[in-house]
Design an enzyme around this catalytic site. Structure first.
Site, short mmCIF file in Angstrom:
data_model
loop_
_atom_site.label_atom_id
_atom_site.label_comp_id
_atom_site.label_asym_id
_atom_site.label_seq_id
_atom_site.Cartn_x
_atom_site.Cartn_y
_atom_site.Cartn_z
N LYS A 1 -10.23 0.83 -1.98
CA LYS A 1 -10.30 0.43 -0.57
C LYS A 1 -11.66 0.77 0.03
O LYS A 1 -12.09 1.93 0.00
CB LYS A 1 -9.19 1.13 0.20
CG LYS A 1 -9.02 0.69 1.64
CD LYS A 1 -7.82 1.41 2.24
CE LYS A 1 -7.50 0.97 3.65
NZ LYS A 1 -6.32 1.70 4.19
N GLU B 1 0.85 -1.19 0.00
CA GLU B 1 0.00 0.00 0.00
C GLU B 1 0.88 1.25 0.00
O GLU B 1 2.00 1.24 0.52
CB GLU B 1 -0.89 0.00 1.24
CG GLU B 1 -1.87 1.15 1.32
CD GLU B 1 -2.68 1.18 2.60
OE1 GLU B 1 -3.78 1.76 2.59
OE2 GLU B 1 -2.22 0.62 3.63
N CYS C 1 -5.02 -3.31 3.34
CA CYS C 1 -4.68 -2.95 4.72
C CYS C 1 -5.85 -3.09 5.71
O CYS C 1 -6.17 -4.18 6.15
CB CYS C 1 -4.08 -1.56 4.74
SG CYS C 1 -3.12 -1.21 6.24
#
Length: 267
Positions: free
Chosen positions: A115, A44, A156
């Site tokens: 995301k 990321e 993440c």
């Protein structure tokens, strides 16, 4: 589906707010990777590591094209698909999305994922994060149909939402990508446990390339990039330094485990 051992590489970086330095760092790491890996995974925030909107705008205007030219070049040179962990993509004048990409071995964009779960947390008096300040949340699950199997994409903080991975697995994913910039604070307590849990409960391989080290702004990321087997075994791990981990994996192993313990069919 062709039967062969799938070759995976995960790169660990300590990225900064300077896109040129980040690209130079990536070039050095790419040159250390041999050709013909099936997938090379990047963490990321690999192109720019900053929560300052001016820095993100600067990358978008001045460096986005050259960054993706670099990815395309190395995908072709290494004859490998590349997972770009995430880059900030301009959504409008105020907000970005935190987007992960997969490019195939010909350098062509194949899949992208925004995301979904943004990192808005208050860890302690000195450590707070508000990803939603600059970013909008994604809305769509993405499964990328690669030559050697289906890969469910995430980023993440998504790691803490197990239902997301169950849905990806229900859609046929046998591999899960979790590029991250996990904090040192939470990483020490939760990183290994959460990643192993996502692998085991879905009987999927997990690829988790990470940011690691102390960054220009003092933020510390946990590192410990991991490649994990569907039975929860850590196949490869890199602790703190920038570098590369690699593994050869059996693409049929997830299906064998799912046949023995059909938990994915029972919820």
């Amino acid at each position: 589906m062709k039967k062969h051992k799938v070759k995976i590489a995960c790169l660990q970086t300590t990225s900064s707010k300077d896109p040129q330095k980040n690209m130079s760092m990536l070039e050095q790491l790419f040159e250390k990777v041999s050709s013909n890996f099936d997938l090379i995974c990047l963490p990321e925030c690999v192109a720019i590591f900053s929560d300052n909107k001016k820095d993100l705008d600067f990358f978008s205007k001045k460096y986005r094209e050259s960054f993706f030219n670099l990815i395309t070049f190395y995908a072709k040179k290494k004859k490998s698909a590349i997972l770009v962990g995430s880059v900030p993509e301009k959504l409008n004048s105020l907000k970005f999305v935190n987007r992960s990409y997969i490019f195939n071995a010909k350098g062509v964009q194949k899949s992208s994922y925004d995301k979904i779960n943004l990192f808005d947390v208050n860890l302690n008096k000195n450590e707070k994060y508000l990803e939603s300040k600059n970013y909008m949340a994604g809305k769509k699950l993405v499964v990328s149909d690669l030559l050697w199997g289906k890969l469910g994409m995430s980023i993440c903080y998504d790691l803490r939402f197990p239902n997301l991975y169950r849905k990806l697995s229900k859609k046929g994913s046998i591999f899960l990508s979790i590029p991250s910039a996990f904090t040192e604070t939470t990483g020490k307590k939760h990183w290994h446990t959460l990643l192993k849990a996502r692998a085991i409960e879905n009987f999927s391989y997990v690829f988790a390339p990470a940011q690691g080290g102390t960054h220009y702004n003092g933020r510390k990321t946990f590192g410990h990039s991991l490649i994990i087997s569907p039975d929860g075994k850590i196949l490869k791990e890199l602790k703190k330094n920038q570098g590369i981990i690699t593994a050869k994996i059996d693409q049929n192993f997830p299906k064998k485990l799912r046949a023995r313990i059909p938990s994915l069919k029972n919820d």
